[in-house]
Design an enzyme around this catalytic site. Structure first.
Site, PDB file in Angstrom:
ATOM      1  N   HIS A  89       5.456  17.351   8.035  1.00 31.26           N
ATOM      2  CA  HIS A  89       6.195  18.359   7.577  1.00 31.26           C
ATOM      3  C   HIS A  89       6.897  16.077   6.807  1.00 31.26           C
ATOM      4  CE1 HIS A  89       7.144  22.600   8.550  1.00 31.26           C
ATOM      5  NE2 HIS A  89       5.921  21.815   8.528  1.00 31.26           N
ATOM      6  N   GLU A  91      10.211  15.369   7.678  1.00 32.16           N
ATOM      7  CA  GLU A  91      11.354  14.619   9.148  1.00 32.16           C
ATOM      8  C   GLU A  91       9.150  14.210   9.994  1.00 32.16           C
ATOM      9  OE1 GLU A  91      12.177  19.369   7.770  1.00 32.16           O
ATOM     10  OE2 GLU A  91      10.060  17.870   7.547  1.00 32.16           O
ATOM     11  N   CYS A 119      12.170  23.078  10.717  1.00 34.23           N
ATOM     12  CA  CYS A 119      11.925  24.176  11.176  1.00 34.23           C
ATOM     13  C   CYS A 119      12.028  23.930  12.504  1.00 34.23           C
ATOM     14  CB  CYS A 119      10.015  23.954  10.659  1.00 34.23           C
ATOM     15  SG  CYS A 119       9.025  23.056  11.412  1.00 34.23           S
ATOM     16  N   CYS A 122       9.658  20.439  13.583  1.00 35.89           N
ATOM     17  CA  CYS A 122      10.702  19.281  13.725  1.00 35.89           C
ATOM     18  C   CYS A 122      11.619  19.027  14.236  1.00 35.89           C
ATOM     19  CB  CYS A 122      11.261  19.092  12.272  1.00 35.89           C
ATOM     20  SG  CYS A 122       9.294  19.019  10.738  1.00 35.89           S
TER      21      CYS A 122
END
Length: 197
Positions: A89, A91, A119, A122
């Site tokens: 991701h 992040e 999410c 993260c």
């Protein structure tokens, strides 16, 4: 204030036009400029540009950058499809880059700007990294863990809490996502139609 059309270029051609309700330019305006009184919007524009990179790679258009002392120290976008990694991701990649830059896993004094509400993975990583602040564009009602479904970053049971600002340039962040998923649905419909012929 007049509306300025911000044009994001992909490979020399105009990919999409985002209409923002503030006078801004994408490049070379320092955060303290009179044209950009809100630093959070300035850095969110950078995250939006990074989200376009994810879209180019065929991934969900989410971009993130981390700022330390008015300097961007990490830039990332979703790379799950390219890396075949469910943890890639924007992040997570940005946290790794920022930790390398500061030479520590503790990211005190850092703010992350991300186009979509993080999410649970993260958000948990932000707490573990001791990030000071997270600023995100649009909410994620299906997996959001910074206020929508959960609020991991401000859970009083944990040993660190992250300051949150939501809704910064939410409309263009949301448009990137809805456009991506609309195109994906259209492509699947075309493929299904071709299979039935």
């Amino acid at each position: 204030m007049p509306v300025l059309n911000i044009i994001l270029f992909l490979g020399g051609s105009v990919s999409r036009v985002l209409c923002l309700s503030h006078v801004k330019k994408m490049e070379n305006i320092p955060p303290t400029s009179i044209f950009n009184p809100d630093k959070d919007e300035f850095y969110m524009l950078e995250a939006i540009k990074l989200a376009v990179r994810a879209d180019q790679d065929g991934d969900v258009p989410i971009g993130a950058c981390i700022v330390y002392g008015d300097r961007i120290i990490a830039r990332a976008w979703n790379q799950r499809e390219v890396l075949n990694d469910p943890t890639a991701h924007a992040e997570m990649i940005a946290l790794t880059q920022a930790s390398e830059f500061v030479g520590s896993w503790r990211l005190h004094g850092c703010t992350m700007y991300v186009t979509l509400e993080p999410c649970s993975m993260c958000a948990g990583a932000m707490v573990l990294a001791r990030l000071d602040r997270v600023v995100y564009g649009c909410r994620d009602p299906k997996t959001g863990a910074v206020g929508s479904l959960y609020n991991i970053v401000q859970d009083e049971r944990l040993n660190h809490r992250v300051e949150v600002r939501e809704g910064v340039l939410a409309e263009p962040c949301s448009l990137l996502l809805s456009d991506f998923f609309r195109r994906r649905r259209e492509q699947k419909a075309r493929e299904k139609a071709a299979d039935t012929q």
